[in-house]
Design a protein around this motif. Sequence first.
Motif, PDB file in Angstrom:
ATOM      1  N   PRO A 177     -26.415 -25.484 -28.389  1.00 31.02           N
ATOM      2  CA  PRO A 177     -26.994 -24.785 -29.542  1.00 31.02           C
ATOM      3  C   PRO A 177     -27.488 -25.706 -30.654  1.00 31.02           C
ATOM      4  N   SER A 178     -26.943 -26.919 -30.731  1.00 31.48           N
ATOM      5  CA  SER A 178     -27.347 -27.855 -31.786  1.00 31.48           C
ATOM      6  C   SER A 178     -28.542 -28.717 -31.387  1.00 31.48           C
ATOM      7  N   SER A 179     -29.038 -28.542 -30.170  1.00 30.53           N
ATOM      8  CA  SER A 179     -30.154 -29.358 -29.677  1.00 30.53           C
ATOM      9  C   SER A 179     -31.391 -29.197 -30.549  1.00 30.53           C
ATOM     10  N   ILE A 180     -32.011 -30.329 -30.861  1.00 28.76           N
ATOM     11  CA  ILE A 180     -33.272 -30.321 -31.613  1.00 28.76           C
ATOM     12  C   ILE A 180     -34.373 -29.668 -30.785  1.00 28.76           C
ATOM     13  N   PHE A 181     -34.197 -29.640 -29.462  1.00 31.90           N
ATOM     14  CA  PHE A 181     -35.233 -29.124 -28.578  1.00 31.90           C
ATOM     15  C   PHE A 181     -35.039 -27.662 -28.186  1.00 31.90           C
ATOM     16  N   ASN A 182     -34.152 -26.955 -28.874  1.00 27.24           N
ATOM     17  CA  ASN A 182     -34.032 -25.525 -28.623  1.00 27.24           C
ATOM     18  C   ASN A 182     -35.287 -24.809 -29.100  1.00 27.24           C
ATOM     19  N   GLY A 183     -35.665 -23.754 -28.387  1.00 31.79           N
ATOM     20  CA  GLY A 183     -36.809 -22.956 -28.807  1.00 31.79           C
ATOM     21  C   GLY A 183     -36.453 -22.054 -29.979  1.00 31.79           C
ATOM     22  N   ASN A 184     -37.488 -21.484 -30.616  1.00 27.38           N
ATOM     23  CA  ASN A 184     -37.306 -20.585 -31.758  1.00 27.38           C
ATOM     24  C   ASN A 184     -36.489 -21.239 -32.878  1.00 27.38           C
ATOM     25  N   SER A 185     -36.768 -22.532 -33.135  1.00 24.48           N
ATOM     26  CA  SER A 185     -36.005 -23.265 -34.148  1.00 24.48           C
ATOM     27  C   SER A 185     -36.861 -23.664 -35.350  1.00 24.48           C
ATOM     28  N   HIS A 225     -37.797 -26.813 -23.767  1.00 23.23           N
ATOM     29  CA  HIS A 225     -36.693 -26.283 -24.559  1.00 23.23           C
ATOM     30  C   HIS A 225     -35.372 -26.323 -23.797  1.00 23.23           C
ATOM     31  N   THR A 226     -34.324 -26.753 -24.476  1.00 22.90           N
ATOM     32  CA  THR A 226     -33.006 -26.831 -23.856  1.00 22.90           C
ATOM     33  C   THR A 226     -32.533 -25.459 -23.406  1.00 22.90           C
ATOM     34  N   ASN A 227     -32.884 -24.426 -24.158  1.00 27.92           N
ATOM     35  CA  ASN A 227     -32.475 -23.053 -23.822  1.00 27.92           C
ATOM     36  C   ASN A 227     -33.538 -22.345 -22.992  1.00 27.92           C
ATOM     37  N   TRP A 228     -34.087 -23.046 -21.993  1.00 20.85           N
ATOM     38  CA  TRP A 228     -35.182 -22.496 -21.198  1.00 20.85           C
ATOM     39  C   TRP A 228     -34.779 -21.250 -20.415  1.00 20.85           C
ATOM     40  N   ARG A 229     -33.496 -21.116 -20.099  1.00 23.77           N
ATOM     41  CA  ARG A 229     -33.079 -19.919 -19.363  1.00 23.77           C
ATOM     42  C   ARG A 229     -33.294 -18.643 -20.177  1.00 23.77           C
ATOM     43  N   GLN A 230     -33.276 -18.752 -21.490  1.00 24.95           N
ATOM     44  CA  GLN A 230     -33.512 -17.577 -22.331  1.00 24.95           C
ATOM     45  C   GLN A 230     -34.950 -17.079 -22.201  1.00 24.95           C
ATOM     46  N   TYR A 231     -35.826 -17.912 -21.650  1.00 23.31           N
ATOM     47  CA  TYR A 231     -37.221 -17.527 -21.441  1.00 23.31           C
ATOM     48  C   TYR A 231     -37.426 -16.902 -20.053  1.00 23.31           C
ATOM     49  N   GLY A 232     -36.324 -16.734 -19.316  1.00 25.89           N
ATOM     50  CA  GLY A 232     -36.425 -16.120 -17.996  1.00 25.89           C
ATOM     51  C   GLY A 232     -36.965 -17.055 -16.941  1.00 25.89           C
ATOM     52  N   GLU A 233     -36.808 -18.353 -17.145  1.00 28.35           N
ATOM     53  CA  GLU A 233     -37.379 -19.325 -16.214  1.00 28.35           C
ATOM     54  C   GLU A 233     -36.384 -19.708 -15.121  1.00 28.35           C
ATOM     55  N   GLY A 234     -36.924 -19.965 -13.936  1.00 28.26           N
ATOM     56  CA  GLY A 234     -36.097 -20.157 -12.760  1.00 28.26           C
ATOM     57  C   GLY A 234     -35.531 -21.549 -12.608  1.00 28.26           C
ATOM     58  N   GLU A 235     -34.412 -21.635 -11.896  1.00 28.31           N
ATOM     59  CA  GLU A 235     -33.738 -22.892 -11.601  1.00 28.31           C
ATOM     60  C   GLU A 235     -34.546 -23.690 -10.580  1.00 28.31           C
ATOM     61  N   ASP A 288     -42.229 -19.394 -17.455  1.00 26.69           N
ATOM     62  CA  ASP A 288     -42.281 -17.945 -17.331  1.00 26.69           C
ATOM     63  C   ASP A 288     -43.723 -17.467 -17.493  1.00 26.69           C
ATOM     64  N   THR A 289     -44.217 -16.707 -16.522  1.00 30.82           N
ATOM     65  CA  THR A 289     -45.605 -16.230 -16.597  1.00 30.82           C
ATOM     66  C   THR A 289     -45.740 -14.963 -17.442  1.00 30.82           C
ATOM     67  N   ALA A 290     -44.636 -14.234 -17.621  1.00 29.15           N
ATOM     68  CA  ALA A 290     -44.704 -12.971 -18.361  1.00 29.15           C
ATOM     69  C   ALA A 290     -45.061 -13.192 -19.822  1.00 29.15           C
ATOM     70  N   THR A 291     -44.593 -14.302 -20.391  1.00 32.12           N
ATOM     71  CA  THR A 291     -44.848 -14.576 -21.803  1.00 32.12           C
ATOM     72  C   THR A 291     -45.947 -15.617 -22.012  1.00 32.12           C
TER      73      THR A 291
END
Length: 281
Positions: free
Chosen positions: A246-254, A205-215, A48-51
Amino acid sequence: MKFKVLFIAGLLCAIIVQSCKKENLAVVSKEQEDLSNVKAALIKLGFDTATAIIKGEDIFVEEDILLKRSELFKTQPRQAVIRPNSIGALGYLLRSFTYFIANSLTHHRDVLSGISEIRNVMPNRVTMTRVYTEAGADLVFRGYNESSTICGFASWPTMNWGIATIELVVGESVNINLFQWRNLNASQRRTLIAHEIGHAIGIRHTNWRQYGEGEFFSITNRDGSPITYGAYTVPNTNNTSLNPDPSSIFNGNSCGRSWGSGFTVGDRLAIRYVSTNIFNP
């Protein structure tokens, strides 16, 4: 005579001012072009370029992943992986690497604990060898002090393209914020180290979609070669929602998370996927 001198002097000043303005405009134009190229490269990588935070050579994405401006075209996309892998000769392999733990980072035992967790999941062909000089290390663990909520960040890996295989080269550093580190317990430190090493070997990060990143998607260039964009999901893992694991060690903001049950099945698949072209956990 005096008037002529003043007129000539004024004319020269005007010429110099105009020249400076043109040079400044040229610099601004070049900077804008460079920034545009950086953003285009980040989009291609699926970030994501916005962040994104761009500080000269350093580019921070997803808060704790560090890319180098000069190396943007030496890397490739993707989610829990740096790029789509494939079975056989066309797949890529993580190169064995050495690591050094600098004195600036305290609690070396906890650092080694996190390293061990990653190593235990990797295939035997990948070796992680501790060395005791920074000059002899591929990956350096360092400490720094910053009054922020960021626990640390890691360098994104690069790739060497060979004839039969593509070699994944570990990122150059894992950087731990002592402002947070000193207040974490051993379990939390283990998690943090394993998380950041994941970035250094190409796991985002496993939850990369929460960062607004594209498929991930692919288009064909004019010469017939493929052009790929966006984040990519590790085969055999679920990544269809904003936070599918949600239990992934690689989730962001952890930051501050304890080790608990450790790596999920998806985490293990990701580690093996970037280590070798094998899809089994």
